[in-house]
Scaffold this motif. Structure first.
Motif, PDB file in Angstrom:
ATOM      1  N   ARG A 479     -51.259  73.163  -7.045  1.00  0.00           N
ATOM      2  CA  ARG A 479     -52.635  73.577  -6.748  1.00  0.00           C
ATOM      3  C   ARG A 479     -52.649  74.779  -5.812  1.00  0.00           C
ATOM      4  N   LEU A 480     -51.788  74.777  -4.789  1.00  0.00           N
ATOM      5  CA  LEU A 480     -51.691  75.926  -3.888  1.00  0.00           C
ATOM      6  C   LEU A 480     -51.329  77.183  -4.678  1.00  0.00           C
ATOM      7  N   GLN A 481     -50.354  77.034  -5.599  1.00  0.00           N
ATOM      8  CA  GLN A 481     -49.892  78.196  -6.349  1.00  0.00           C
ATOM      9  C   GLN A 481     -50.955  78.699  -7.323  1.00  0.00           C
ATOM     10  N   HIS A 482     -51.673  77.770  -7.982  1.00  0.00           N
ATOM     11  CA  HIS A 482     -52.772  78.183  -8.869  1.00  0.00           C
ATOM     12  C   HIS A 482     -53.818  78.991  -8.097  1.00  0.00           C
ATOM     13  N   ASN A 483     -54.223  78.484  -6.939  1.00  0.00           N
ATOM     14  CA  ASN A 483     -55.256  79.158  -6.142  1.00  0.00           C
ATOM     15  C   ASN A 483     -54.778  80.523  -5.665  1.00  0.00           C
ATOM     16  N   PHE A 484     -53.498  80.609  -5.254  1.00  0.00           N
ATOM     17  CA  PHE A 484     -52.942  81.871  -4.772  1.00  0.00           C
ATOM     18  C   PHE A 484     -52.943  82.912  -5.894  1.00  0.00           C
ATOM     19  N   ALA A 485     -52.492  82.505  -7.089  1.00  0.00           N
ATOM     20  CA  ALA A 485     -52.448  83.428  -8.222  1.00  0.00           C
ATOM     21  C   ALA A 485     -53.849  83.862  -8.648  1.00  0.00           C
ATOM     22  N   ALA A 486     -54.813  82.906  -8.618  1.00  0.00           N
ATOM     23  CA  ALA A 486     -56.184  83.226  -9.003  1.00  0.00           C
ATOM     24  C   ALA A 486     -56.779  84.283  -8.076  1.00  0.00           C
ATOM     25  N   GLU A 487     -56.480  84.192  -6.781  1.00  0.00           N
ATOM     26  CA  GLU A 487     -56.976  85.179  -5.823  1.00  0.00           C
ATOM     27  C   GLU A 487     -56.402  86.568  -6.108  1.00  0.00           C
ATOM     28  N   LYS A 488     -55.197  86.580  -6.701  1.00  0.00           N
ATOM     29  CA  LYS A 488     -54.565  87.859  -7.037  1.00  0.00           C
ATOM     30  C   LYS A 488     -55.012  88.377  -8.399  1.00  0.00           C
ATOM     31  N   GLY A 489     -55.830  87.563  -9.119  1.00  0.00           N
ATOM     32  CA  GLY A 489     -56.356  88.008 -10.400  1.00  0.00           C
ATOM     33  C   GLY A 489     -55.504  87.660 -11.594  1.00  0.00           C
ATOM     34  N   PHE A 490     -54.652  86.642 -11.459  1.00  0.00           N
ATOM     35  CA  PHE A 490     -53.768  86.262 -12.561  1.00  0.00           C
ATOM     36  C   PHE A 490     -54.185  84.914 -13.136  1.00  0.00           C
ATOM     37  N   TYR A 491     -54.025  84.771 -14.452  1.00  0.00           N
ATOM     38  CA  TYR A 491     -54.311  83.505 -15.135  1.00  0.00           C
ATOM     39  C   TYR A 491     -53.063  82.626 -15.117  1.00  0.00           C
ATOM     40  N   THR A 492     -53.235  81.346 -14.802  1.00  0.00           N
ATOM     41  CA  THR A 492     -52.113  80.412 -14.731  1.00  0.00           C
ATOM     42  C   THR A 492     -52.441  79.141 -15.483  1.00  0.00           C
ATOM     43  N   GLU A 493     -51.414  78.394 -15.810  1.00  0.00           N
ATOM     44  CA  GLU A 493     -51.608  77.055 -16.352  1.00  0.00           C
ATOM     45  C   GLU A 493     -50.421  76.190 -15.977  1.00  0.00           C
ATOM     46  N   THR A 494     -50.633  74.875 -16.021  1.00  0.00           N
ATOM     47  CA  THR A 494     -49.569  73.923 -15.726  1.00  0.00           C
ATOM     48  C   THR A 494     -48.882  73.531 -17.023  1.00  0.00           C
TER      49      THR A 494
END
Length: 511
Positions: A479-494
């Motif tokens: 969850r920390l990593q998803h939020n960090f990437a989202a703030e940088k403008g990147f799409y993520t998934e688990t």
């Protein structure tokens, strides 16, 4: 603002009622406070109004023929024994006998009420995940409907409603206008709600997911998965209070989960607690909890993590209480003082501690022995001094600082740094030292390591313009990593299965 009530075509509801019941209802020209009609075989028909007012509608008891009359004029009942009237928000729920025959009906009046969330509009505007709890009949679903409309139409969010019983968006394939531009996914069976929640995120890329009545372990797990992906959740859950959620093993994960921990003798002494204690497992799925205590009173818990931790320690919590009247006037009767880690030790702004290798601390109304033990325990470069003249940091309690303003002024005049802790306990003293000397716990160090890793992954994605995977990690770390990437403008998934699930980062603008 005053509430602008839109009563959902009550005339359509009247058309499905037996004539004797319909005639009685029409005698009440103001249907604003009517919230349900009850029809049971062998009993008198009743209308129930807000304020616990119950009115007998006829001196004739309901017959099987009356029940059949209503059933024949509505849509079919789903697996949860609920039906509706197309294009409306009304809900009809059935009671069956052991042979499956319908012998009773509850007709709930559905309304879209614009303005009902003005009392929490500032909270909705924050864009954080919100959980609404409270007894049945308090208007939780009405608030979800209005939040959906406001987030979609006014905040311009991509909103999807997972509508298991069609209560939010109404019956029929075309959603009720009360949800505004929000999209609605219907659920074929109540057991599939958790699967549809995940499907909504994977297939339709929402920014906000709205769910009514989270009630199973699968739905709680699905909510956490959605939160890990950076999607905002707005939902209701079974339970009247935040304490109910904590005690419910099925739903406690919504507030972080509760676990029993056995401390070492040294740690128990340091904390001043028993060896066996209850702790929160991880971060809550929801950032804010709105507790509906009655039709016009809300309790707002803005910092769920802090609230749960305090309750587990046996401390009292003081939520913000908002009381509103029919005209929409809001009165805040009790304000919770939100305390961040820095504010918890209220630093009276004077000069910073002198730049010396060893920090000299003067305890005022703080136990000297506890302070010395804490300094030794966490091994920080500090000593305890006996005089103000020898100190460059002063620590005292909140109560002492409040009652001794002359001392506070004296410290300021001496250009010393004054720190105020909540109470004269070992745990508060230790927290104060950790803050001053930036001594992080193992969990805090792990958080930093996880963020460094995902930052390295993002840099790799930028260089190669290809997706990159982080190492397998816990739900909290993901969850920390998803939020960090989202703030940088990147799409993520688990990706993957436990315990080997990991975060995958895609190049910017990847859908």
């Amino acid at each position: 603002m005053a509430f602008n009530q839109i009563i959902d075509n009550i005339d359509l509801l009247l058309t499905i009622l037996p004539e004797v019941v319909k005639s009685a209802i029409t005698q009440y020209p103001d249907h604003t406070n009517l919230y349900e009609i009850v029809l049971d075989v062998g009993r008198y028909p009743e209308a129930r109004f807000k304020g616990n007012q119950i009115v007998r509608l006829s001196e004739n008891k309901i017959r099987y023929e009356d029940i059949d009359y209503v059933v024949s004029r509505i849509g079919f009942f789903t697996a949860d024994n609920r039906a509706g009237i197309e294009g409306t928000l009304h809900r009809i729920s059935a009671i069956r006998n052991r042979q499956g025959k319908i012998i009773g009906l509850t007709l709930r009046i559905g309304r879209a009420i614009q303005g009902t969330i003005e009392v929490i509009r500032d909270i909705v505007n924050l864009g954080k995940s919100i959980l609404v709890v409270g007894p049945p009949g308090m208007g939780k679903t009405t608030k979800l409907r209005e939040i959906s409309r406001v987030m979609s139409d006014e905040l311009k969010k991509r909103v999807i409603i997972v509508d298991t019983s069609n209560e939010i968006g109404g019956d029929g394939d075309i959603p009720h206008p009360g949800i505004g531009g929000a999209r609605r996914m219907q659920v074929s069976h109540p057991n599939r709600q958790h699967a549809v929640m995940i499907e909504a995120v994977e297939n339709h890329m929402p920014e906000v997911i709205v769910i009514d009545e989270i009630g199973t372990e699968e739905e709680a797990a699905a909510s956490r998965t959605i939160a890990e992906r950076g999607v905002t959740l707005v939902a209701t859950a079974h339970g009247n209070t935040i304490e109910n959620l904590m005690k419910n093993p099925t739903l406690s994960d919504l507030v972080g989960g509760i676990q029993s921990v056995t401390l070492s003798d040294e740690e128990a002494r340091r904390r001043g607690t028993q060896k066996a204690i209850l702790e929160r497992k991880g971060p809550p799925t929801f950032s804010i909890i709105v507790e509906m205590r009655d039709m016009h009173t809300l309790a707002i818990y803005k910092e769920v993590s802090d609230t749960i931790d305090k309750l587990l320690l046996g401390k009292k919590v003081s939520p913000e209480i908002r009381v509103f009247d029919e005209e929409g006037k809001v009165t805040v009767t009790q304000q919770e003082i939100e305390v961040s880690f820095e504010e918890e030790y209220r630093h009276y702004e004077t000069d910073k501690p002198k730049d010396e290798k060893v920090t000299a601390i003067f305890p005022y109304a703080v136990n000297r022995n506890r302070l010395e033990r804490a300094i030794h325990s966490i091994d920080v470069p500090a000593i305890v001094v006996n005089n103000l003249d020898e100190a460059n940091i002063v620590v005292t309690t909140k109560l002492q600082a409040k009652n001794d303003s002359r001392f506070v002024q004296k410290v300021a005049d001496m250009n010393l740094s004054l720190h105020v802790i909540k109470s004269n306990t070992s745990s508060q003293i230790t927290k104060f030292l950790r803050y001053i000397f930036k001594v992080y716990t193992d969990n805090e160090m792990k958080d930093e390591e996880a963020l460094r890793e995902i930052n390295d992954v993002i840099e790799n994605v930028i260089k190669t313009n290809k997706h990159k995977d982080a190492a397998p990690s816990s739900p909290y770390t993901r969850r920390l990593q998803h939020n960090f990437a989202a703030e940088k403008g990147f799409y993520t998934e688990t990706i993957g299965d436990e315990p080997n699930r990991f975060v995958r980062v895609y190049p910017e603008h990847t859908e």
